[in-house]
Design an enzyme around this catalytic site. Structure first.
Site, PDB file in Angstrom:
ATOM      1  N   ALA A   1      51.858  30.115  17.443  1.00 33.45           N
ATOM      2  CA  ALA A   1      53.022  30.893  17.879  1.00 33.45           C
ATOM      3  C   ALA A   1      53.272  30.718  19.367  1.00 33.45           C
ATOM      4  CB  ALA A   1      52.832  32.360  17.544  1.00 33.45           C
ATOM      5  N   ASP A   2      52.228  30.774  20.171  1.00 33.97           N
ATOM      6  CA  ASP A   2      52.368  30.596  21.614  1.00 33.97           C
ATOM      7  C   ASP A   2      52.980  29.245  21.950  1.00 33.97           C
ATOM      8  OD1 ASP A   2      51.518  32.980  22.691  1.00 33.97           O
ATOM      9  OD2 ASP A   2      49.432  32.371  22.875  1.00 33.97           O
TER      10      ASP A   2
END
Length: 398
Positions: free
Chosen positions: A171-172
């Site tokens: 996600a990052d």
């Protein structure tokens, strides 16, 4: 040194990087590698109680990989003088990137409307955990939290195992790349309108977007994705198999690959088996098919099957550890790793940009900066003299 000359592609742009940890620095790294003049703005040592999370080990591989090609300016934005210096930088900047919680930038006066009043062409890129508004807007966002909320952990791992996190910050990293894409679009649009705009993305929305076909299956067919281990949820044969000396991945998705696989393995009778007549049936009867394939694969080496099946046009590959990955001849041919010399003279190795532009290639021209390494240089560019610099240090502004 006016800037770090890594590439000509984005050399005309200046980026002010207020971001921390991973998503924001991932976004800005792409701009820096393609030549933007990136100024990493971070508080002086001791100002931020969380500085150990994002800046303590300047020579660590993670920090070096995320922050190469950037200049570092220490600036205390909680002091009026520090905020005034930042606003002076905004006047001639193109992009500001931040990943604070939404309320923080408004409290400091660096929200989009405040920046736009200084420079109507400015583009503010904001990365948050859950969005700039809504019931979760003020929640802190971390990758694993969002992997769970975005559905990824529910489809990762083996059936009945329970949720499993992915082994990297999906996600990052993806939010950083989506944000960079949004910045590029805003810069292109600005050429027409002459105006900047606010670009924002969230880890949660990004994670759901990365679910891609898994999310689309549920939304349109009502098919709830489940854990499938090393098997592909909708294609077969596609998964992990054991050779005599190790493991390899097979990807025989689609009728063409299936036919080529049967031919390469000298198993024409599988083409006539009604259980394997199409992809859906091969998925339904995966256990039987995998057992038959495993019986064949268990008598030869990984290299044998990788060479044989790739020659036949069937995607196949070994399963590497990280050290083995970097030793692969194709990885070395692609120039995936570049060595840079950090401020202390210590060599550091980082991963290069995976996108190639033949005429305006990215480059890694400098290691990640020391804490405030370019503070005097940048402030001198703004017109501050040595006496003001001494004053700023005495007041804890820089």
């Amino acid at each position: 040194m006016a800037k770090i000359n890594s590439s000509n592609a984005l050399a005309r742009f200046r980026v002010l990087d207020l971001s921390r940890v991973r998503a924001g620095p991932t976004c800005v790294r792409m701009l820096a590698d393609f030549g933007a003049d990136v100024i990493r703005i971070e508080p002086p040592k001791g100002v931020d109680p969380n500085e150990g999370m994002f800046a303590a080990d300047r020579l660590g591989g993670d920090f070096q990989n995320l922050n190469r090609n950037k200049r570092s300016l220490t600036l205390n934005l909680k002091k009026p003088e520090g905020l005034e210096i930042f606003r002076s930088l905004v006047k001639d900047a193109d992009v500001v990137v931040e990943n604070w919680r939404p309320d923080v930038k408004a409290r400091l006066g660096v929200d989009y409307e405040s920046l736009r009043a200084i420079n109507p062409r400015i583009i503010l890129a904001s990365i948050s955990g859950f969005g700039q508004s809504g019931p979760y807007a003020r929640r802190p966002g971390f990758d694993q939290i969002v992997q769970g909320m975005g559905g990824l952990m529910s489809v990762t791992g083996f059936p009945e195992q329970g949720p499993v996190r992915a082994g990297l910050a999906v996600a990052d990293s993806a939010a950083g790349l989506y944000s960079a894409l949004g910045i590029f679009i805003a810069l292109l649009e600005r050429e027409v309108s002459g105006e900047g705009q606010w670009v924002h993305t969230s880890l949660l929305h990004t994670m759901i977007a990365m679910m891609d076909f898994q999310a689309a299956r549920y939304l349109n067919e009502g098919d709830v994705p489940q854990q499938a281990g090393n098997d592909h949820p909708t294609s077969s044969p596609m998964g992990l198999f054991q050779a005599v000396d190790g493991l390899f991945n097979l990807g025989a998705s689609g009728e063409g690959s299936w036919q080529r696989l049967c031919a390469a393995l000298a198993r024409p009778e599988w083409l006539d088996d009604p259980d394997y007549a199409n992809e859906k049936l091969r998925v339904k009867n995966r256990s039987k098919l995998n057992a038959q394939l495993q019986a064949v694969f268990s008598v030869q080496s990984v290299s044998h099957w990788v060479d044989l099946l790739n020659r036949a046009g069937v995607p196949t590959g070994p399963v590497y550890t990280v050290p083995e990955m970097f030793e692969d001849p194709q990885v070395q041919h692609l120039g995936v790793v570049k060595e840079v010399i950090a401020e202390t003279g210590i060599p550091r190795r980082v991963v290069t940009q995976p996108v190639r532009l033949e005429r305006t290639e990215s480059a890694i021209a400098a290691a990640a900066p020391g804490w405030g390494e370019h503070t005097d240089e940048i402030l001198t560019e703004l017109g501050y003299d040595s006496e003001r610099l001494r004053s700023f240090r005495a007041q804890g502004v820089v």
